[in-house]
Write a protein that holds these residues in place. Structure first.
Motif, PDB file in Angstrom:
ATOM      1  N   HIS A 114     -13.799  -3.267  -4.732  1.00 35.89           N
ATOM      2  CA  HIS A 114     -13.852  -1.979  -5.437  1.00 35.89           C
ATOM      3  C   HIS A 114     -15.027  -1.926  -6.412  1.00 35.89           C
ATOM      4  O   HIS A 114     -14.844  -1.822  -7.620  1.00 35.89           O
ATOM      5  CB  HIS A 114     -12.525  -1.700  -6.163  1.00 35.89           C
ATOM      6  CG  HIS A 114     -11.430  -1.319  -5.218  1.00 35.89           C
ATOM      7  ND1 HIS A 114     -10.402  -2.178  -4.883  1.00 35.89           N
ATOM      8  CD2 HIS A 114     -11.208  -0.179  -4.518  1.00 35.89           C
ATOM      9  CE1 HIS A 114      -9.591  -1.575  -4.027  1.00 35.89           C
ATOM     10  NE2 HIS A 114     -10.055  -0.365  -3.786  1.00 35.89           N
ATOM     11  N   LEU A 154       0.820  -1.221   0.000  1.00 31.63           N
ATOM     12  CA  LEU A 154       0.000   0.000   0.000  1.00 31.63           C
ATOM     13  C   LEU A 154       0.846   1.260   0.000  1.00 31.63           C
ATOM     14  O   LEU A 154       0.486   2.261  -0.619  1.00 31.63           O
ATOM     15  CB  LEU A 154      -0.925   0.020   1.228  1.00 31.63           C
ATOM     16  CG  LEU A 154      -2.087  -0.969   1.218  1.00 31.63           C
ATOM     17  CD1 LEU A 154      -2.824  -0.934   2.552  1.00 31.63           C
ATOM     18  CD2 LEU A 154      -3.059  -0.655   0.090  1.00 31.63           C
ATOM     19  N   ASP A 175     -13.224   5.755  -7.180  1.00 32.21           N
ATOM     20  CA  ASP A 175     -12.627   4.486  -7.633  1.00 32.21           C
ATOM     21  C   ASP A 175     -13.273   4.005  -8.939  1.00 32.21           C
ATOM     22  O   ASP A 175     -13.209   2.813  -9.267  1.00 32.21           O
ATOM     23  CB  ASP A 175     -12.809   3.399  -6.563  1.00 32.21           C
ATOM     24  CG  ASP A 175     -11.636   3.321  -5.602  1.00 32.21           C
ATOM     25  OD1 ASP A 175     -10.532   3.757  -5.989  1.00 32.21           O
ATOM     26  OD2 ASP A 175     -11.820   2.841  -4.474  1.00 32.21           O
ATOM     27  N   PHE A 193      -3.237  -3.778   9.336  1.00 37.81           N
ATOM     28  CA  PHE A 193      -3.828  -2.627   8.644  1.00 37.81           C
ATOM     29  C   PHE A 193      -4.261  -1.559   9.657  1.00 37.81           C
ATOM     30  O   PHE A 193      -4.002  -0.369   9.478  1.00 37.81           O
ATOM     31  CB  PHE A 193      -5.035  -3.109   7.819  1.00 37.81           C
ATOM     32  CG  PHE A 193      -5.605  -2.073   6.905  1.00 37.81           C
ATOM     33  CD1 PHE A 193      -4.823  -1.473   5.918  1.00 37.81           C
ATOM     34  CD2 PHE A 193      -6.940  -1.696   6.997  1.00 37.81           C
ATOM     35  CE1 PHE A 193      -5.367  -0.516   5.055  1.00 37.81           C
ATOM     36  CE2 PHE A 193      -7.485  -0.750   6.137  1.00 37.81           C
ATOM     37  CZ  PHE A 193      -6.691  -0.162   5.170  1.00 37.81           C
ATOM     38  N   GLN A 203      -5.759  -7.703   9.127  1.00 39.99           N
ATOM     39  CA  GLN A 203      -6.546  -6.573   9.642  1.00 39.99           C
ATOM     40  C   GLN A 203      -5.863  -5.907  10.823  1.00 39.99           C
ATOM     41  O   GLN A 203      -5.904  -4.683  10.968  1.00 39.99           O
ATOM     42  CB  GLN A 203      -7.960  -7.042  10.016  1.00 39.99           C
ATOM     43  CG  GLN A 203      -8.791  -7.443   8.815  1.00 39.99           C
ATOM     44  CD  GLN A 203      -8.816  -6.357   7.741  1.00 39.99           C
ATOM     45  OE1 GLN A 203      -9.193  -5.227   7.990  1.00 39.99           O
ATOM     46  NE2 GLN A 203      -8.362  -6.698   6.526  1.00 39.99           N
ATOM     47  N   TYR A 212      -7.830  -9.246  -3.123  1.00 39.78           N
ATOM     48  CA  TYR A 212      -6.376  -9.480  -3.101  1.00 39.78           C
ATOM     49  C   TYR A 212      -6.066 -10.915  -3.549  1.00 39.78           C
ATOM     50  O   TYR A 212      -5.122 -11.164  -4.295  1.00 39.78           O
ATOM     51  CB  TYR A 212      -5.814  -9.293  -1.697  1.00 39.78           C
ATOM     52  CG  TYR A 212      -5.751  -7.862  -1.162  1.00 39.78           C
ATOM     53  CD1 TYR A 212      -5.622  -6.764  -2.002  1.00 39.78           C
ATOM     54  CD2 TYR A 212      -5.793  -7.615   0.215  1.00 39.78           C
ATOM     55  CE1 TYR A 212      -5.555  -5.473  -1.484  1.00 39.78           C
ATOM     56  CE2 TYR A 212      -5.717  -6.333   0.733  1.00 39.78           C
ATOM     57  CZ  TYR A 212      -5.610  -5.261  -0.119  1.00 39.78           C
ATOM     58  OH  TYR A 212      -5.536  -3.996   0.395  1.00 39.78           O
ATOM     59  N   ASP A 216     -12.497   6.784   2.738  1.00 38.90           N
ATOM     60  CA  ASP A 216     -12.097   5.688   1.852  1.00 38.90           C
ATOM     61  C   ASP A 216     -11.685   4.433   2.626  1.00 38.90           C
ATOM     62  O   ASP A 216     -11.972   3.326   2.210  1.00 38.90           O
ATOM     63  CB  ASP A 216     -10.920   6.179   0.977  1.00 38.90           C
ATOM     64  CG  ASP A 216     -10.573   5.186  -0.117  1.00 38.90           C
ATOM     65  OD1 ASP A 216     -11.463   4.414  -0.521  1.00 38.90           O
ATOM     66  OD2 ASP A 216      -9.414   5.196  -0.581  1.00 38.90           O
ATOM     67  N   ASN A 248     -13.576   1.487   6.691  1.00 41.91           N
ATOM     68  CA  ASN A 248     -14.256   0.217   6.999  1.00 41.91           C
ATOM     69  C   ASN A 248     -13.798  -0.441   8.303  1.00 41.91           C
ATOM     70  O   ASN A 248     -14.619  -1.035   8.989  1.00 41.91           O
ATOM     71  CB  ASN A 248     -14.214  -0.740   5.797  1.00 41.91           C
ATOM     72  CG  ASN A 248     -12.810  -1.182   5.429  1.00 41.91           C
ATOM     73  OD1 ASN A 248     -12.227  -1.988   6.124  1.00 41.91           O
ATOM     74  ND2 ASN A 248     -12.256  -0.662   4.334  1.00 41.91           N
TER      75      ASN A 248
END
Ligand SMILES: Nc1ncnc2c1ncn2[C@@H]1O[C@@H]2COP(=O)(O)O[C@H]2[C@H]1O
Length: 804
Positions: free
Chosen positions: A530, A422, A572, A743, A740, A710, A688, A691
């Motif tokens: 997306h 990322l 997106d 992230f 997660q 992914y 964005d 979530n």
């Protein structure tokens, strides 16, 4: 240009401070008395000591009126004369633009207009409703009195008047050429609206005083639920405000409170020693005084609690252990150790936004340098100050704020994979490129612009769900389901309607509907993440943030709201379901076109405008004038590009540098516009990737969707013998909880705290903490794969499967 009538017109100007008194302040003999007794200021000041409950004297400025009249006819003249009769300083402007510019300038020079009178007799000359709405949403104008002058016939049917009042007008008055009538009407307005507004404005001073007080002050309602607590209360209890407010008083006292409630009911004061319980269960004896107050009627509606340590010694509170700051020294320290977000939160991150922002480990060195130079500037010669100004100008430019992200250190390979992919630019992944990668993929099939807008059915279930569309726990997956996979169209129209985008863009609703339908059709349904549900989700978060900003008096102007929503909807569009790294590695035409730089985001922005301008039926910008369109386009592009993750820390650091600093944002950046750009970038970035901060069942569904996308990329990379951008994202082996956790720790957590510090939405942090704990629990339990996790979840929406 605005025309200052006080200078141009004959007759008395309001600036009549002649004859002594403080310059710029009206003499006490003026008609508008702002004191409770409606007496002149001198009398009031004399009697002040006699008052049982002295009030804060309201401001007593020279009153200024802004008249917005399309033409100077007899009605305008009478209104002007009436204002002058009451010694108002009058400025006359002829258009909305002039009015807004005048207000903008007055705000910048710390002047203000107390009264704005708009000619609402005809929509041909001026759109009074739009002007009122815009003024209401302009910073510093929530207490300005807005009056609309209407045709007499308007008073026979109420819809036009109600629309004006709903747009923020305080009162509609009928046009008249009779000066006496107009003057009396104005006098009533001065007494019944402007004076109370002036008095109300003093509340801020009182709240600030209460907040900063060393003594503990806490207010409950009549059933002893806490309604207000000042900073000293947070210290005493070692709790954050959000842990205190709305709690029953019984939660913070060890002692029996029945005496207080009984005393409260009989409206007697209480004065005695009670045991207070701090967060860590430690009990402290406090001297508590309780004063019941009746705000309405005679029964007490509130109880004011004032505590101190028995025998005085207020500094005692300062010596108590304070709500601990998060144990986060720097981003690097966070990265090295794994930590528990729960413990950080329960340790008590303070709710004060500035403290939270400043506590973030993200101060760019440039901010320190600017602060130091500004200090030097205060004590140096004019020449030196000028030089330092130049240096400051250079330092404030783009690029110098980037924090150093030299390496990602984590023992967890999944987090390394994800964060690396990322945050790093093309050099990293292109070095992994193998000789097999020369296949040029043709772009995904682009849809033509001949898409017929989907018919929107006025389905009551959809309408009922959309009533909740500004709430943080809005069920976007249910919307996906009940709109038959058209969530963007429905949610988009709801947002456009709620934020009056049709009026802002001066465009027919059907054009907006068609635009949303075309944009939605260009999201790929085959992408699990997306797709247009993600776009709708980002738009929903954007709407929620705009609303929250407005409630905190950080109102965006109407065009900024519209462009933010448009950027969110389109950010997106035409995403191929593969990352930019994949496109570069596969020599995709988009990567070639954009030189491997910001590939996807450049494409999203470009295709948004290509589609919009390519068909008049969906061109939502077609009625904007050139300048407005140019600025809207630039904002939308900037916001879409800001969603690129390789510049994540740069955007975050700059935001924290500017908004998390004691200095006024204005002093740290070159212009107000720049401040607003930073805010808008952070808004769309947070929306964005919000979530992980959504209620748990939605967070888990989003995690499932992104992991699946992914995995599909990894599958294709393997199949085509391409470099594998995230090898750990293999459906056979990947631990979703670990991805997660990584992230949240690396990307989300600091950003959410920064954003919450700015916007004050504690639910973001609460959800994030709960989700983080859940992922940790799954990780400990060895619940790793999508199948394991989904088996533990109730379905979201009606179906638990991916989008179609
Ligand atoms: N829950 C999540 N877990 C892992 N990565 C995510 C998650 N949500 C968003 N992302 C990534 O963050 C990126 C933000 O920009 P994009 O939408 O282009 O792509 C997004 C995903 O790659």
């Amino acid at each position: 240009m605005s025309l200052n009538v006080s200078k141009c017109c004959t007759g008395t100007s309001g600036t009549s401070s002649s004859g002594g008194g403080r310059p710029g302040h009206r003499k006490s003999s003026l008609a508008l008395a702002l004191t409770p007794e409606d007496d002149s200021m001198d009398v009031y000041q004399r009697n002040l000591m006699d008052l049982k409950y002295p009030t804060v004297l309201p401001p007593n400025p020279q009153l200024k009126a802004l008249l917005v009249f399309h033409k100077s006819d007899s009605i305008c003249e009478v209104v002007t004369l009436a204002c002058q009769r009451h010694q108002l300083d009058v400025t006359l402007v002829k258009s909305k633009e002039e009015a807004l510019e005048t207000l903008h300038k007055s705000y910048a020079t710390a002047q203000c207009y107390h009264l704005i009178i708009i000619d609402a007799r005809s929509t041909k000359g001026l759109d009074a409703e739009h002007i009122a709405r815009t003024i209401r949403h302009t910073h510093g104008h929530h207490l300005t009195t807005i009056i609309a002058v209407c045709k007499k016939s308007f008073f026979e049917k109420d819809d036009a008047l109600i629309a004006l009042l709903d747009a923020g007008v305080n009162r509609c008055i009928a046009e008249t050429t009779n000066l006496t009538l107009c003057s009396v009407e104005l006098k009533q307005i001065l007494h019944s609206i402007i004076r109370p507004h002036n008095v109300m404005s003093t509340q801020q001073a009182l709240y600030t005083a209460l907040h900063r007080l060393k003594e503990v002050v806490l207010i409950t309602d009549d059933v002893l639920r806490i309604q207000y607590a000042n900073r000293a209360t947070e210290r005493l209890l070692n709790m954050r405000l959000d842990e205190i407010i709305s709690k029953p008083l019984g939660d913070i006292f060890v002692s029996d409170l029945s005496t207080i409630s009984e005393q409260g009911k009989s409206i007697k004061e209480f004065d005695g020693i009670l045991m207070v319980r701090r967060k860590n269960q430690e009990s402290i004896p406090m001297h508590v005084r309780v004063v019941p107050v009746a705000c309405i009627g005679s029964a007490p509606t509130h109880l004011i609690f004032n505590f101190d340590i028995p025998g005085g010694g207020m500094d005692f509170i300062a010596t108590l252990p304070q709500p601990k700051e998060a144990p986060r020294g720097s981003l690097h320290s966070v990265r090295r150790c794994s930590f528990d977000v729960r413990s950080i939160a329960s340790d008590g991150l303070r709710r004060t936004s500035l403290a939270k922002l400043t506590s973030l480990p993200l101060e760019a060195p440039i901010t320190k340098i600017i602060n130091l130079l500004s200090q030097v500037q205060e004590n140096c010669s004019a020449d030196e100050a000028r030089l330092i100004d130049k240096v400051l100008d250079f330092l404030k430019r783009e690029g110098l704020y980037s924090p150093q992200m030299k390496e990602i250190r984590t023992d967890d390979p999944i987090a390394t994979d994800l964060i690396g992919a990322l945050l790093t630019g093309p050099s990293v992944y292109s070095s992994r490129r193998s000789s097999n990668d020369s296949i040029i993929r043709t772009g995904n099939s682009t849809r033509t612009a001949t898409i017929v807008p989907a018919k929107m059915k006025a389905n009551p279930i959809i309408m009922e769900l959309l009533e909740e569309s500004l709430k943080w726990d809005f069920d976007i997956f249910k919307l996906e389901e009940i709109t038959d996979y058209h969530p963007l169209l429905y949610l988009g129209m709801e947002m456009f309607r709620r934020f009056d985008v049709f009026a802002t863009l001066n465009i027919d609703e059907n054009v907006c509907k068609a635009w949303l339908a075309v944009i939605e059709a260009h999201y790929h349904k085959s992408n699990t993440y997306h797709n247009s549900t993600h776009a709708a989700d980002v738009m929903q978060a954007t709407g929620a943030f705009i609303t929250q900003l407005a409630s905190k008096d950080m109102v965006m102007d109407r065009m900024d709201e519209a462009t933010a929503l448009i950027a969110a909807a389109a950010h997106d569009v035409d995403h191929p379901g593969r990352s930019s790294a994949f496109l570069c590695n596969s020599n995709n035409p988009l990567a070639i076109l954009y030189n491997d730089l910001t590939v996807l985001e450049s494409h999203h922005a470009a295709i948004t405008f290509k589609l919009t301008l390519g068909d008049d039926k969906i061109n939502i910008f077609k009625n904007l004038d050139k300048e407005t369109y140019k600025s809207a386009r630039s904002t939308i592009i900037d916001m879409i590009l800001a969603t690129e993750m390789t510049r994540h820390f740069e955007h975050l650091a700059k935001f924290v540098s500017v908004f998390g600093n004691e200095m006024e944002p204005r002093e740290l950046v070159q212009s107000e516009e720049e401040t607003s750009i930073l805010m808008r970038r952070m808004l769309i970035k947070v929306a964005d990737v919000s979530n992980p901060a959504r209620p748990m069942q939605y967070c888990i569904e989003w995690a499932r969707r992104i992991a699946e996308e992914y995995f599909m990329q990894t599958d294709e990379e393997k199949q085509r013998h391409m470099p594998i951008v995230m090898p750990m994202f293999d459906r056979a082996t990947c631990s979703i909880p670990k991805s997660q956790i990584g992230f949240i720790e690396y990307i989300i957590q600091d950003m959410m705290h920064a954003w919450d510090g700015f916007i004050d939405m504690p639910e973001l942090i609460t959800c994030m903490q709960i989700n983080y704990s859940q992922w940790k629990k799954y990780d400990e339990q060895g619940v790793n794969t999508l199948a394991d996790i989904m088996a533990k979840q109730p379905p979201v929406g009606n179906k638990s499967s991916s989008s179609k």
